[in-house]
Every structure is written in structure tokens, then in C-alpha cells.
Write an enzyme that holds these catalytic residues in place. Structure first.
Site, PDB file in Angstrom:
ATOM      1  N   SER A   1       0.839  -1.146   0.000  1.00 48.70           N
ATOM      2  CA  SER A   1       0.000   0.000   0.000  1.00 48.70           C
ATOM      3  C   SER A   1       0.871   1.190   0.000  1.00 48.70           C
ATOM      4  CB  SER A   1      -0.933   0.032   1.150  1.00 48.70           C
ATOM      5  OG  SER A   1      -0.557  -0.279   2.326  1.00 48.70           O
TER       6      SER A   1
ATOM      7  N   SER B   1      -6.013   1.659  -6.792  1.00 53.02           N
ATOM      8  CA  SER B   1      -6.272   0.933  -5.551  1.00 53.02           C
ATOM      9  C   SER B   1      -4.953   0.477  -4.941  1.00 53.02           C
ATOM     10  CB  SER B   1      -7.146  -0.287  -5.821  1.00 53.02           C
ATOM     11  OG  SER B   1      -6.386  -1.311  -6.465  1.00 53.02           O
ATOM     12  N   ASP B   2      -4.938   0.340  -3.624  1.00 55.43           N
ATOM     13  CA  ASP B   2      -3.824  -0.370  -3.016  1.00 55.43           C
ATOM     14  C   ASP B   2      -3.904  -1.801  -3.522  1.00 55.43           C
ATOM     15  OD1 ASP B   2      -1.649  -1.061  -1.500  1.00 55.43           O
ATOM     16  OD2 ASP B   2      -2.396  -0.115   0.315  1.00 55.43           O
ATOM     17  N   CYS B   3      -2.782  -2.506  -3.458  1.00 57.27           N
ATOM     18  CA  CYS B   3      -2.728  -3.778  -4.137  1.00 57.27           C
ATOM     19  C   CYS B   3      -3.733  -4.774  -3.584  1.00 57.27           C
ATOM     20  CB  CYS B   3      -1.322  -4.322  -4.098  1.00 57.27           C
ATOM     21  SG  CYS B   3      -0.268  -3.218  -5.032  1.00 57.27           S
TER      22      CYS B   3
END
Length: 773
Positions: A15, A300-302
Site C-alpha cells: 500500500s 487501488s492499493d494492491c
């Protein structure tokens, strides 16, 4: 791990900063010295037919070029551009590219978009962000960003890096236990905002000055109210951050606003957590409602979309998860979820192709601004950069200078600085005394080279060395060996603290004590030492070191953060007086008792007298501290005197304003009274260096507002760095706008100007200012 769990760091998109897309992947041997081609589209030299495409025509406006490209794609091809490993379209001359690269404090090998090889074996590794923030030097923040982007472009040109970097991390360091606090600029919204915009500008701004062009694309993360990773079983993937509107607008959001408004950041990354019951990556109010504007993409964060479906069970089907995220304003998915489920979501009528067009248009526009669709990069503005521009002597010196400026002197009984000529033997002890990788923290890259604390100190005076503990966990301490060494040395330096095994992504602390037997080792060494003892703490977060603060045998304490590749140079320069320390703490150091009564999961900033909740950060916490926000000593003495500041500021209200006929505690911080009144003023402070050596001083301007709307007990309005020779003085000026700078946030998130007495602070100087109508 199973596919139902978010991938661990190194395998999943950490993130780390929202979308800064374009880290591209090329296939090559990592150990090879062979130069690879960078990834780029519209290679008309190789394929002249591509010149006929509108999206390859650099004479057209970027928006037209993007529209032309989107119109040529099939639905399946469009969906391929919603994920970080974006599929190429061979028929259009568009290669596969990788969006995910990281540059938190130097070009990083975290993320698949960047690699090191024999051609470029390393890049400049600056101090971890928390230490750079301690410099309170905005020009330094930007200078570091500029070097990082230059090295990134140089690596891109030889096929080793991308153009989109998911950095910086601008979350507020709200709780001292947070494992990722090290990545942030600290606990203060103003400092975090200044760091955010400064570093983003350094990364993004081109030498040509065209605001529509990007050197590399930055990404501010993790949006928003993200600061719990894994605390006592509470994980970020399932955590619901319950945040009231006042705290949201007063504390958590300002750094992101600064990224977007002041820094013009290319992207923002939504976080794993929920905020008030909604996943951030599926909240249209947070994404499209707040962040969305021209020239932005949202990433998006992963695996965040996968998380909101599988971990948070926010939707019943994966297709619903894909649709709700895209409809909320998500443009790019770090991970493969949107690639797998978006087509079915379209067929089910959950999301329109028009919404997908909008998302990929935002992504393509970023790539357009980077020159990705302009043909051969070697013919563009940064085409001449290459391996010779990475790890230059100037860049490595800037890494050392950043560490020097950040190091904070917390205690000095008069022993420091040490005199190299009077010391015949120096004992260097501790698990962090001769470390390398520990110094560069997380989201790191391979550095140009290392200088450890031991190497830095040994380069000045004769030293003896003992590790003392096999690692920072220090389950067993060699007290006998350490005390023997200290008893024979003129001075002893203990280098203690933490590393990524103690505080890291997915690893929050449960207490604030030095790990294992470290405290015992320090205490026994101090008792046995022949001469003064210096304690050096290498860490991201603070520790309860009250024992050392109160130990008369410990003559000096320094906090050095994770000081980067040149940490040992900087530490030695400060200890031996070649550099006069000027760093200030960017976060509060709390006692252990604080975390024993405050759950990490309580997001409230303000104290609550009904239940004894003490509040958070220097702005609201009124309890005891080990060291306070802004603490830091110098080898010289600075004093302040007020030159100019008003005692009264009057705001002119319209004849029909409600506050003319009734008593008001506050006014809206917008309106005619702000626009039509001269509401700005200047504070001038004379700063004098009364010592016998040159020094750099951070001048803080704080305010204590009237007690209205749960206002902060103290709030940072501005800060300036000044260098003064011995016995020299100068005037520092602060411009203050009443409506912009002296406002407070009320209970529903509106900004208000408190009427009545405001107290301005500069050091020990205090000045009362009355705002009235």
C-alpha cells in the site's frame, strides 16, 4: 498465501502511494549489463504507419489523443488497461507496461516496474521519510524528489524502471505503534501537507515548466484514515476506521488536499481499510466526490478490490465489487481483480462501458503527460539521461545532507560535540552500530553504497566495537563484554533501536519499550563506563526512554531515524561537531503508560474527559510526554524577540450578517468578510544566535485558538529554516491569513474562525491577538 488472502509485500502492490502508474516491465537478465529499450508507444521510427493514428499525433491536444485511442479499443482491450500490468495492444503499437513502481525515498526495487542490474547496480537511498521530515526543510523535500525523478528517468531510458511511482505516503502518524509511521512525514497536518506537495513537485515538475507535462508521475497514499496495519489481531484488510467529520477534515484529509491542490499530484491511492463502514476504494464520496478532478487517476492499493469482496464481504459477487469500485471513481486496480471480473460486470449491466472509458482515459492521460505516447524517449526532454546520472557524487552528498539535517539531538549535558583530538578510544556498542540495510528502512532500493555508524565514527577516532546483542530483538545481551569495553574507553556510543522486524508494514508494535534486553544493556553500560555515554536511537517511531533521559551517566541522546545510505557519515558529523544539529521531532514520543490505556483502533483525535481518553498528537494530547513534537537541541543558543504582530484584527461583516445582532463564538472561514477585509497580517520575529558557532534553526509559529468547537490546544501555523553565524541575528517573517490560517474545524467539518483571543507562540515568546467583528 492462498488466493483469498492479499499478497504479501514484495509480491503484492504494497500500500505505497496511489497509482503513479507506468512502472514498466521489460524482459531482461537482472545481472546483465546489456541496455534494454524503455517501454513506449508510437514508435514511428520502427513503424511509420503509427503516425496516422491520432493518439500518436503530438500536435493534437492530449484530451483528443486520449479520446482517439479509447475509440480504437475493444472492450476486452480496455479492460486490460484497468490493472497495473496493463496488456499491450500490438496492432496499435502499444507495448505491455507495468504501472507499479515505488520511490518513497529513492528509486526502489519494491514493485515489478523497477529493477537493478549491472548497468545500474543501485540508486541513491535517502533517509526514510520520517527523518527527512524532521529537517522541516521544504526546499529539501523538493530537492530529494527532483534527484529521485532524475534517477528514475535515467533508469527508464535503459529499460530498468517505469514512469509511475506510488509515492509518497502522506498518512498522519496518529499512533506511535504504527509500523508504517516511518514512511510518513509525522503527526502534524501542516508539515505532512508541506512534505506532500514539496516531494510531489520534485518528482513531477519538468525542467521545461509545462504544468501539463510530468517528469514522473507521483501518487499520494493511502487514502484515507489509514494507520492500522496489524495490531493485536486487527488487520488493515478488515479494519473499519470510525472517523468523525471533524477529525476527517481537520487531521486526516489535509495532506491529501495539499497533494491534489498544491502539488497537482497525478494520482491518489485508496487504502485497504473501510472508513465508517465503506471500503475507501468503493466510496464515491471519497473518490469521485473529493479527489476527482482534471489530470488525475485513482489507483487501488494492491488487491484492495479483492479485499473488499473476499475479506470484508462488502459485495455478494466479484462482479459487484468490480462495478462498485469503477462506479465510485477507481481507474486502476493494483492486482488482477478488475481484469478478471469487469467484463462479466458489464454483461450483467452493473457497470457501463462508458464508465470504463472514463477510467482508462484518466490512466492514458497520465501516460500522455509522461510522453509515453510521444515516440522514442531519447528524442524527448530527458532522453540524454542514463546510468551516469544515477548515484552521482552530488546525489550521494544530498543523501548525507538530508540525514544531517534530520538528526535530532534530544539530550546534551554539555558533552557534545565530542573533540576528536581529545579522544584516544571510543567504544561503539549496539545491534544497530554496524548495520547497513536497517538504515534504509522499507520501500527501499539497492543503495549506491553504505556508510554504517561504526564506519563513520571509526573514520574520525580510534574505536573498539561490540554488537552487544545479535539483533535488535536483543533476547540475550552481552552485558559483560559491553561493560568491559565501556570501562576502558574515553567515550561510549550505544547505537540501539529498531528495524523492520520490530516496526514495518503489516507489523505494528504493542509497546513503546526498547526491544528485549536493550534497556538493561544501556543501563549497565552507563553504570560501568569510564567516560560519557551517548545513546543513539535508530528507529521510525519513538520509544519510552525516560530511563535514559533521567540517567546522569548518559550525556547525550540522538534520534537518527533510518538515516539512509550515508547514515554513518551524518551521525559522525553531528557527534564530532562538523555539523550543528538542527532536526526537530515530527512526532510526539509518549510514555509506555499512554499505549497501555489507549487502543490503537480508536481514531478520535480529541480527548474525552467522560472516559479518560487523553487525545492524540501534540495538537490535542495534554498528558506527559517523553519528548514533544518539535523538540530538538542545537550546539548553540537561539533566542527570539517579537518585532511586529497586531494585537487586534477586525473582520467587516455585512449589515444583515447574523453575528451583528446576536453573539457568535465563530464565523465561517469563507465569505465576504474574508474576501473584502484585509484579513492578512505579518508576524515578524527577530532570531539571534547567541552562541559561539554557526547554526541552523527552525522557527515555529504556533497558535492556541479560543476554546471553541473542540479547537486544538496548539496548532502549527508555519515554520521557517534560518542559518545564523555566531552572534548573528535576522528577522523571520510569517504571512498569516486569518481566514485560511487561523480557522478551526467545527463538529460537522466546516472551517470556522474563532472570535476572541488567539495566542501566538514562537519558542518561549507569546503574543495575544484578538479577532473581533
Amino acid at each position: 498465501m492462498g488466493s483469498s488472502s492479499p499478497l504479501t509485500r514484495r509480491n503484492r502492490a504494497p500500500s505505497s502511494v496511489l497509482l503513479i502508474f507506468l512502472g514498466f516491465i521489460l524482459c531482461f537478465s537482472h545481472s546483465s549489463n546489456a541496455q534494454s529499450k524503455p517501454a513506449f508507444a508510437c514508435d514511428v521510427d520502427t513503424n511509420p504507419s503509427l503516425a496516422a493514428y491520432g493518439f500518436c499525433n503530438t500536435d493534437l491536444k492530449m484530451e483528443y489523443r486520449v479520446a482517439d485511442l479509447v475509440a480504437r479499443l475493444t472492450l476486452q482491450e480496455k479492460i486490460g488497461f484497468l490493472v497495473n500490468k496493463a496488456n499491450g495492444v500490438t496492432r496499435l503499437g502499444i507495448p505491455t507496461y507495468e504501472w507499479w513502481s515505488e520511490a518513497l525515498h529513492g528509486v526502489s526495487y519494491v514493485g515489478p516496474g523497477t529493477h537493478f542490474s549491472g548497468l545500474v547496480p543501485g540508486a541513491t537511498s535517502f533517509p526514510q521519510v520520517i527523518l527527512t521530515a524532521a529537517s522541516f526543510n521544504v526546499s529539501l523535500f523538493q530537492a530529494i524528489g527532483k534527484v529521485v525523478s532524475t534517477e528514475a528517468r535515467a533508469m527508464y531510458n535503459v529499460g530498468l524502471a517505469g514512469l509511475t511511482y506510488w509515492s509518497p505516503n502522506v498518512n498522519i502518524f496518529r499512533d506511535p505503534r504504527w509500523g508504517r509511521g516511518q514512511e510518513t512525514p509525522g503527526e502534524d497536518p501542516l508539515l505532512s501537507s508541506k512534505y506532500a506537495s514539496g516531494y510531489v513537485k520534485g518528482l513531477q515538475e519538468t525542467d521545461g515548466g509545462d504544468a501539463n507535462r510530468l517528469k514522473v508521475a507521483a501518487c499520494c497514499k493511502h487514502y484515507t484514515a489509514y494507520d492500522v496495519d496489524n495490531w493485536k489481531g486487527v488487520e488493515r484488510y478488515n479494519f473499519n476506521a470510525v472517523v468523525n467529520q471533524q477529525d476527517m477534515d481537520d487531521t486526516y484529509q489535509p495532506p491529501f488536499k495539499s497533494c491534489v491542490v498544491d502539488g497537482n499530484v497525478a494520482s491518489v491511492m485508496c487504502s485497504y481499510n473501510q472508513v465508517n463502514g465503506k471500503p475507501t476504494c468503493a466510496d464515491p464520496d471519497l473518490l469521485a466526490g473529493v479527489i476527482r478532478g482534471e489530470w488525475k487517476y485513482i489507483v487501488s492499493d494492491c488487491d484492495s478490490v479483492d479485499v473488499l469482496y473476499k475479506n470484508q464481504h462488502y459485495t455478494k459477487t466479484p462482479e459487484e465489487a468490480a462495478a462498485i469500485s469503477i462506479n465510485a471513481g477507481l481507474d486502476l486496480n493494483c492486482g488482477s481483480f478488475l481484469g478478471q471480473h469487469t467484463e462479466a460486470a458489464v454483461k450483467a449491466g452493473l457497470v457501463s462501458e462508458a464508465a470504463i472509458n472514463k477510467a482508462i482515459s484518466n490512466n492514458f492521460l497520465t501516460l500522455m503527460r509522461l510522453g509515453f505516447f510521444d515516440g522514442d524517449p531519447k528524442k524527448q526532454i530527458y532522453g540524454g539521461l542514463g546510468p551516469k546520472d544515477v548515484c552521482t557524487p552530488a546525489n550521494q552528498e544530498l543523501a548525507a545532507e538530508a540525514a544531517r539535517q534530520g538528526i535530532v539531538l534530544l539530550k546534551n549535558t554539555g558533552c557534545l560535540p565530542l573533540s576528536p583530538t581529545s579522544i584516544k578510544s571510543l567504544a561503539v556498542i549496539g545491534p544497530n552500530a554496524n548495520v547497513t540495510k536497517t538504515m534504509i528502512g522499507n520501500y527501499e532500493g539497492t543503495p549506491c553504497k553504505y556508510t554504517t555508524p561504526l564506519q563513520g565514527l571509526a573514520g574520525t577516532v580510534p574505536t573498539t566495537y561490540l554488537q552487544g546483542c545479535s539483533n535488535v530483538a536483543c533476547t540475550v545481551a552481552d552485558v559483560a563484554g559491553a561493560t568491559k569495553l565501556a570501562a576502558e574507553a574515553d567515550v561510549t556510543v550505544l547505537v540501539m533501536g529498531a528495524d523492520q522486524s520490530i516496526e514495518a508494514e503489516s507489523r505494528d508494535r504493542v509497546d513503546l519499550n526498547l526491544p528485549g534486553q536493550q534497556q538493561e544493556l544501556v543501563t549497565q553500560v552507563a553504570k560501568a563506563s569510564k567516560g560519557p555515554v551517548l545513546l543513539v536511537i535508530m528507529s521510525g517511531g519513538g520509544f519510552d526512554i525516560t530511563f535514559a533521559k533521567n540517567d546522569a551517566k548518559i550525556a547525550g541522546i540522538l534520534w537518527v531515524g533510518y538515516p539512509g545510505e550515508a547514515g554513518g557519515i551524518a551521525i559522525a558529523d553531528v557527534i564530532f561537531g562538523r555539523y550543528n544539529p538542527s532536526g526537530r521531532l515530527p512526532m510526539t514520543w509518549y510514555p509506555q503508560s499512554y499505549v497501555e490505556k489507549v487502543p490503537m483502533t480508536n481514531m478520535n483525535m480529541r480527548p474525552d474527559t467522560s472516559n479518560g481518553y487523553p487525545g492524540r498528537t501534540y495538537r490535542f494530547y495534554t498528558g506527559e510526554t517523553v519528548y514533544a513534537f518539535g523538540d530538538g537541541l542545537s550546539y548553540t543558543k537561539f533566542s527570539h524577540s517579537l518585532v511586529k504582530a497586531p494585537r487586534v484584527v477586525s473582520l467587516r461583516l455585512g449589515e444583515n450578517h447574523v453575528c451583528r445582532s446576536s453573539e457568535c463564538q465563530s464565523l465561517d472561514a469563507v465569505g465576504p468578510h474574508c474576501e473584502n477585509t484585509v484579513s492578512g497580517f505579518e508576524v515578524q520575529v527577530k532570531v539571534r544566535n547567541g552562541g559561539d558557532r554557526e547554526g541552523i534553526h527552525t522557527v515555529f509559529l504556533f497558535t492556541t485558538p479560543p476554546e471553541v468547537h473542540g479547537s486544538p490546544r496548539k496548532h502549527l501555523l508555519g515554520f521557517e529554516k534560518i542559518r545564523l553565524g555566531k552572534m548573528e541575528e535576522a528577522v523571520v517573517k510569517f504571512k498569516v491569513d486569518v481566514c485560511k490560517d487561523l480557522n478551526v474545524v467545527d463538529e460537522i467539518g466546516k472551517r470556522k474562525i474563532g472570535l476572541g483571543q488567539h495566542l501566538l507562540h514562537v519558542g518561549d515568546l507569546k503574543h495575544y491577538l484578538s479577532i473581533r467583528i
